[in-house]
Design an enzyme around this catalytic site. Structure first.
Site, short mmCIF file in Angstrom:
data_model
loop_
_atom_site.label_atom_id
_atom_site.label_comp_id
_atom_site.label_asym_id
_atom_site.label_seq_id
_atom_site.Cartn_x
_atom_site.Cartn_y
_atom_site.Cartn_z
N CYS A 141 0.94 -1.28 -0.23
CA CYS A 141 -0.08 0.02 0.03
C CYS A 141 0.74 1.37 -0.14
CB CYS A 141 -1.18 -0.01 1.22
SG CYS A 141 -0.08 -0.16 2.83
N HIS A 452 -1.32 0.76 7.56
CA HIS A 452 -2.11 0.85 6.24
C HIS A 452 -1.80 2.46 5.65
CE1 HIS A 452 -4.19 -0.48 2.73
NE2 HIS A 452 -5.35 0.26 2.91
#
Length: 507
Positions: A141, A452
């Site tokens: 990510c 994330h």
């Protein structure tokens, strides 16, 4: 003209033909077999084993760490030299491994609908042209969010489109951006990732379980930008901030030493007193340190002050939230809330030699912005009245889009009136001290090694500035401006790590 003999011609052509033959031989077509299915695949024998694994991942959905590829010469590892396995054209390659579960909602195509079945509001929203998401290939990510920000910089895409791309990373980035321009669904940035991990070992690190580690999005963004600037040196002017420095000894009456330096970003270090972005930026322009003083014959305290002498079109700001903790031997995250504006004025950071001219342009831009906003409100009122009278929602949407494009072009022409007569956009400089926020990379979690990353990018087709694209890897959605205001941190939820500002009034 002197004629060339056949022998001389062959001596000249032979090395070229040999090189061509070698390049051709290093590209072969094989067949991948897995779970009763067959996939044709072209392999570049110059690439490492990881590239082959990533290609197989895109076909079979088996993550690289779960793949077992046995060839003559042994098992294929990430760092294997593929040219050593005696692979032949048309050869069948058996792959063992368990595919990962697919989230069917990520790339699921909506069921077809007919105009007669769609109500007015839903039809209008359907005219949004959704950009491409990027599939998470296992803790990637950080890569996906950085790429979404970089994709919005038109000068990068222009260089990639117009120049040769012999370097692997530059070539793979060009190919990826071409697919993103075509609005493909659920793109897997496999080739770019494999090349990055080969050339930059920090992105190839694994944890104790053998899985690829989460990496720092800012490090990836800066590394990619450095690669591009080496290939296209003229791009640097669009990102380069220049400073004048003054180094003064606090323990003597010596005159300060004046110097100059530059950087591709501004860092915002966060302390217990940092509540707003501007505070952090101003504080970072002054520091105190100790170094040797020859006249005193010992170390002395020095104060270093900086003033900005040049502002670029694109201003990258890095919130320095990660720091090394000795007690845990890990990077931890500063969770403090630091607010940042949609419109940023850096007049307070400017050197006096450029401040007056930048402020003059800024003030003119403020006036034009006010006029544009008034005109926009009138247009909005007219659109609401006209919509009631429209027979076809499609006609309304198309007319509305045409009006927005025309309005945007008009506003751009208006802003140009504020720029100096000798202003050259090819120099990549901001003619004023004013910026607008166009992209944000955020991080969820409390550690640099986990969590994330997501990207939020301003919808360039929405002149109201209210709509932003949210990129959660392959999931793409629209959020309002109020969501961006919530990205200032204060906990383990989304905290801004990278801000990309663009010079106000420039296209």
């Amino acid at each position: 003209m002197q004629r060339c003999s056949k022998g001389a011609l062959m001596r000249f052509l032979l090395p070229v033909l040999q090189l061509y033959a070698l390049e051709t031989l290093l590209m072969i077509q094989v067949t991948i077999k897995n779970a009763g299915k067959v996939y044709p695949l072209e392999i570049d024998l110059k690439e490492p084993g990881l590239t082959l694994k990533l290609q197989i991942y895109s076909l079979t959905n088996i993550p690289p760490d779960r793949q077992k590829i046995l060839l003559k010469g042994g098992q294929v590892k990430d760092d294997s030299d593929l040219s050593k396995f005696s692979l032949k054209e048309g050869q069948s390659v058996m792959v063992l491994g368990t595919p990962e579960k697919i989230n069917v909602t990520d790339n699921k195509m909506p069921a077809p609908k007919f105009i007669e079945d769609i109500d007015e509001d839903e039809h209008f929203i359907g005219y949004h042209n959704e950009p491409s998401g990027l599939v998470n290939l296992g803790n990637t990510c950080y890569l996906n969010s950085s790429l979404q920000v970089m994709f919005e910089i038109k000068e990068i895409k222009e260089r990639l489109d117009s120049e040769t791309r012999s370097e692997p990373i530059v070539n793979h980035l060009y190919q990826l951006f071409q697919r993103m321009t075509s609005k493909e669904v659920g793109i897997r940035p496999l080739n770019l990732l494999a090349t990055l991990r080969t050339q930059f070992p920090q992105f190839n690190e694994r944890n104790d379980q053998g899985f690829f580690k989460q990496q720092d999005a800012e490090e990836l963004y800066s590394q990619l930008l450095s690669v591009l600037l080496r290939k296209y040196p003229d791009l640097a002017s669009f990102f380069r901030v220049e400073f004048k420095t003054s180094t003064r000894c606090l323990e003597t009456n010596e005159s300060p030493v004046i110097g100059y330096e530059d950087s591709l970003k501004l860092n915002c270090h966060i302390s217990i007193n940092t509540n707003f972005l501007k505070d952090g930026l101003i504080n970072n322009l002054k520091e105190t340190l100790e170094k040797n003083n020859q006249s005193l014959g010992r170390d002395a305290k020095y104060e270093i002050s900086k003033w900005v002498t040049r502002l670029p079109k694109y201003l990258t700001i890095h919130f320095v939230r990660f720091f090394w903790r000795r007690d845990t031997s890990k990077k931890s995250k500063i969770l403090r809330k630091v607010q940042f504006p949609f419109q940023l004025d850096l007049a307070d950071l400017l050197d006096e030699e450029v401040r007056e001219s930048k402020i003059k342009v800024r003030d003119e831009l403020y006036k034009i912005e006010k006029e544009n906003e008034d005109e926009g409100r009138e247009l909005k009122k007219a659109r609401l009245n006209n919509r009631i009278a429209e027979v076809s929602t499609r006609d309304y949407a198309e007319k509305n889009q045409q009006e927005l494009y025309a309005m945007n072009e008009k506003w751009t022409r208006n802003f140009k009136k504020a720029f100096p007569d000798d202003y050259d956009p090819l120099r990549g400089e901001n003619p004023s001290s004013l910026y607008e926020l166009v992209s944000v990379v955020t991080h969820q979690g409390s550690s640099a090694d986990s969590g994330h990353y997501q990207a939020f990018v301003k919808n360039s087709e929405d002149i109201t500035g209210e709509q932003w694209w949210k990129f959660n890897d392959s999931e793409v959605s629209i959020v309002g401006k109020d969501k961006i205001e919530q990205l200032s941190g204060g906990g383990e939820s989304d905290s801004a790590m990278i801000l990309l500002y663009k010079a106000f009034g420039l296209q």
